[in-house]
Design an enzyme around this catalytic site. Structure first.
Site, PDB file in Angstrom:
ATOM      1  N   LYS A  59      -4.800   2.685  -0.128  1.00 55.00           N
ATOM      2  CA  LYS A  59      -4.914   2.995   1.301  1.00 55.00           C
ATOM      3  C   LYS A  59      -4.331   4.369   1.609  1.00 55.00           C
ATOM      4  O   LYS A  59      -3.292   4.509   2.219  1.00 55.00           O
ATOM      5  CB  LYS A  59      -4.191   1.959   2.186  1.00 55.00           C
ATOM      6  CG  LYS A  59      -4.784   0.597   2.150  1.00 55.00           C
ATOM      7  CD  LYS A  59      -5.517   0.307   3.444  1.00 55.00           C
ATOM      8  CE  LYS A  59      -6.367  -0.928   3.295  1.00 55.00           C
ATOM      9  NZ  LYS A  59      -5.583  -2.114   3.065  1.00 55.00           N
ATOM     10  N   ASP A  82       0.827  -1.193   0.000  1.00 49.69           N
ATOM     11  CA  ASP A  82       0.000   0.000   0.000  1.00 49.69           C
ATOM     12  C   ASP A  82       0.873   1.259   0.000  1.00 49.69           C
ATOM     13  O   ASP A  82       2.096   1.192   0.073  1.00 49.69           O
ATOM     14  CB  ASP A  82      -1.058  -0.006   1.112  1.00 49.69           C
ATOM     15  CG  ASP A  82      -0.526  -0.439   2.446  1.00 49.69           C
ATOM     16  OD1 ASP A  82      -1.196  -1.234   3.117  1.00 49.69           O
ATOM     17  OD2 ASP A  82       0.577   0.012   2.805  1.00 49.69           O
ATOM     18  N   MET A 107      -3.138   8.789  11.978  1.00 50.07           N
ATOM     19  CA  MET A 107      -4.238   9.235  11.109  1.00 50.07           C
ATOM     20  C   MET A 107      -5.038  10.372  11.753  1.00 50.07           C
ATOM     21  O   MET A 107      -6.266  10.385  11.714  1.00 50.07           O
ATOM     22  CB  MET A 107      -5.179   8.051  10.790  1.00 50.07           C
ATOM     23  CG  MET A 107      -4.481   6.927  10.040  1.00 50.07           C
ATOM     24  SD  MET A 107      -5.469   5.437   9.859  1.00 50.07           S
ATOM     25  CE  MET A 107      -5.191   4.612  11.412  1.00 50.07           C
TER      26      MET A 107
HETATM   27  N1  SAH Z   1       0.601   0.002  10.507  1.00 50.84           N
HETATM   28  C1  SAH Z   1       1.154   1.339  10.477  1.00 50.84           C
HETATM   29  C2  SAH Z   1       0.121   2.415  10.643  1.00 50.84           C
HETATM   30  C3  SAH Z   1      -0.882   2.481   9.547  1.00 50.84           C
HETATM   31  S1  SAH Z   1      -2.016   3.770   9.780  1.00 50.84           S
HETATM   32  C4  SAH Z   1       2.229   1.447  11.542  1.00 50.84           C
HETATM   33  O1  SAH Z   1       2.367   0.563  12.377  1.00 50.84           O
HETATM   34  O2  SAH Z   1       2.957   2.449  11.523  1.00 50.84           O
HETATM   35  C5  SAH Z   1      -1.343   5.073   8.810  1.00 50.84           C
HETATM   36  C6  SAH Z   1      -0.862   6.190   9.682  1.00 50.84           C
HETATM   37  O3  SAH Z   1       0.386   5.877  10.240  1.00 50.84           O
HETATM   38  C7  SAH Z   1      -0.647   7.483   8.943  1.00 50.84           C
HETATM   39  O4  SAH Z   1      -1.848   8.195   8.749  1.00 50.84           O
HETATM   40  C8  SAH Z   1       0.279   8.191   9.896  1.00 50.84           C
HETATM   41  O5  SAH Z   1      -0.448   8.721  10.964  1.00 50.84           O
HETATM   42  C9  SAH Z   1       1.125   7.059  10.423  1.00 50.84           C
HETATM   43  N2  SAH Z   1       2.407   6.948   9.691  1.00 50.84           N
HETATM   44  C10 SAH Z   1       2.856   5.890   9.032  1.00 50.84           C
HETATM   45  N3  SAH Z   1       4.077   6.114   8.515  1.00 50.84           N
HETATM   46  C11 SAH Z   1       4.422   7.350   8.868  1.00 50.84           C
HETATM   47  C12 SAH Z   1       5.562   8.178   8.648  1.00 50.84           C
HETATM   48  N4  SAH Z   1       6.608   7.758   7.955  1.00 50.84           N
HETATM   49  N5  SAH Z   1       5.557   9.419   9.181  1.00 50.84           N
HETATM   50  C13 SAH Z   1       4.508   9.858   9.908  1.00 50.84           C
HETATM   51  N6  SAH Z   1       3.397   9.128  10.130  1.00 50.84           N
HETATM   52  C14 SAH Z   1       3.360   7.889   9.638  1.00 50.84           C
END
Ligand code: SAH
Length: 469
Positions: A269, A247, A382
């Site tokens: 996504k 994604d 998010m």
């Molecule tokens: N499974 C993922 C989260 C998925 S939800 C995890 O464990 O990180 C998606 C959210 O994760 C985004 O909206 C943001 O809030 C956060 N996110 C993921 N990667 C990021 C990054 N490199 N920098 C900032 N926020 C991030």
């Protein structure tokens, strides 16, 4: 649905046809093709009827229609050019609960003849329920050109092997995998080029030597973006995969590390942008695995933290598809480290909560009281869109407006931006800096340490914060 499509077996069944003209002839041909035994009642008969009578395929009864003629027949067709006779046939048949079709009079039809695309044994029936026959004809023409002629022989051939396949492969998944392989093998091209015997021999060999390929799904966490934060296991499985289903959160440098000839499928996504529905992603994983492929389901961060990883695994269970789960560095851990924010600290935070800014399906609000307690760190995934709401709710629940906050955009990536300020400024900071997804919100006293501990990337100007000591 006014009409339920059903396919009936008319072989050897008696059908009564009233009318002997050219309209009746059309119906008679279709019925005889389906193996029906016809009784035709009319004053005059087209010559084809005479031939069929001579061949024993039809019995011709010269004279007027009599209601008693209906008995013993499965179907009745009224195909005369006399509306009164057709009405009488319809009435007599329905009174006896025998299915009747009155040609060109939809109100007097208990069943209708659909338009047919025939690739026997495969058949496609189309109907508009009498509303748009021209449209149906167009559709049929389009479908005719789409469906190759060898479809029929192919279905017949696999039908011939069905019992053997069932004996040799004892579960549905294995059989499905075998058929998928047949349909993309040279069996098809042999049939296309008119070599049915060679096609049959090839199919037989395929079945004899068939070793089911073991498809597998690796649900792999790719971390927040920096490829060096991948685990060794993630890298190994990314290199083994035949297909990578990923994604948008998975960064480009990480995608560069997947096996060079792996098929790549993006399932989106992204908040607000088009993405593939979760059900479609689930179905895709199942299909690929049942084809015997090693599928790497590559997800941002950790698959089990706001990643729907569990849902994607649950659907594999009924199909007995083996799977592995590889944890990844979740955004909270990765982005906080790269921003210089320790999520816990003996002096400032004894707990950390990971929460999602997305509302729950039922619109239920989180427990703002518990989220507002001091001496804990709140990491909100998010949360961009809802930042004003989050700010207001935390303040209302008693969190101090001076609580330090950080917004971490594109954490761990070269384009990382970090903005800090206070809870009272949260939404305004996001607005002012036009923060884009992916971004995390970190709320709590530990954020104050960022000034001292920041180490990664270009330092961005930030709002003044009150030092803690
Ligand atoms: N499974 C993922 C989260 C998925 S939800 C995890 O464990 O990180 C998606 C959210 O994760 C985004 O909206 C943001 O809030 C956060 N996110 C993921 N990667 C990021 C990054 N490199 N920098 C900032 N926020 C991030």
């Amino acid at each position: 649905m006014q009409y339920l499509p059903i396919f009936t077996d008319l072989t050897g069944k008696a059908v009564l046809l009233i009318g002997g003209g050219h309209v009746a002839l059309r119906k008679a041909r279709a019925l005889l093709d389906a193996g029906a035994v016809l009784t035709v009642v009319s004053h005059q008969f087209e010559t084809d009827f005479q031939h069929w009578a001579a061949q024993g395929k039809a019995v011709l009864v010269q004279g007027d229609f009599q209601p008693a003629q209906i008995s013993g027949h499965w179907l009745v067709i009224a195909a005369t050019d006399d509306d009164a006779v057709n009405a009488a046939v319809h009435q007599a048949a329905t009174a006896r609960q025998v299915w009747v079709n009155t040609v060109d009079d939809q109100d007097k039809c208990e069943f209708i003849f659909p338009s047919i695309i025939n690739r026997a044994p495969i058949q496609i029936a189309i109907s508009s329920g009498g509303t748009a026959p021209v449209l149906v004809r167009r559709l049929r023409e389009q479908l005719e050109t789409l469906l190759p002629q060898h479809l029929g022989p192919l279905a017949t051939l696999v039908g011939k092997f069905r019992k053997n396949v069932q004996q040799k492969l004892d579960n549905f998944a294995a059989r499905r995998q075998f058929y998928e392989q047949v349909f993309s093998s040279k069996v098809v091209s042999l049939l296309q080029s008119g070599q049915p015997q060679a096609a049959e021999d090839t199919l037989e060999q395929m079945l004899d030597g068939h070793q089911p390929l073991r498809g597998e799904v690796f649900v792999v966490g790719a971390g927040p973006g920096d490829p060096e934060l991948l685990t060794l296991k993630a890298l190994q499985l990314m290199q083994q995969a035949d297909v990578v289903v990923y994604d948008y959160l998975v960064s480009e440098p990480i995608m560069q590390l997947v096996r060079r000839d792996a098929e790549l499928i993006c399932v989106g996504k992204k908040a607000g942008a088009h993405s593939v529905a979760q059900e479609e992603t689930n179905a895709l994983l199942i299909r690929l695995a049942l084809e015997g492929k090693k599928v790497c389901r590559l997800k941002g961060g950790d698959p089990f933290i706001f990643g729907r990883g569990a849902e994607e695994i649950e659907v594999l269970l009924p199909h007995q598809i083996p799977f592995q789960v590889v944890p990844g560095i979740t955004a909270a851990a990765g982005c906080a480290a790269y921003a210089g924010i320790p999520l816990t600290h003996r002096d400032y935070a004894q707990a950390v909560q990971f929460v999602t800014g997305h509302c729950q399906k039922d619109g239920k609000e989180p427990d703002w009281q518990s989220l507002s307690r001091p001496n804990q760190t709140l990491v909100i995934y998010m949360g961009l869109m809802k930042s004003a709401h989050i700010q207001a709710q935390l303040l209302a629940a008693g969190r101090s407006a001076d609580t330090p906050v950080a917004i971490l955009e594109n954490g761990t990536r070269p384009e990382q931006r970090v903005f800090t300020g206070t809870l009272g400024q949260l939404a305004a900071l996001i607005e002012q800096h036009q923060v884009q997804s992916p971004a995390l919100l970190v709320i709590g006293e530990v954020v104050a340490l960022q000034k001292k501990l920041a180490w990664y990337g270009a330092q961005t100007p930030r709002a003044q914060i009150t030092p803690l000591n």
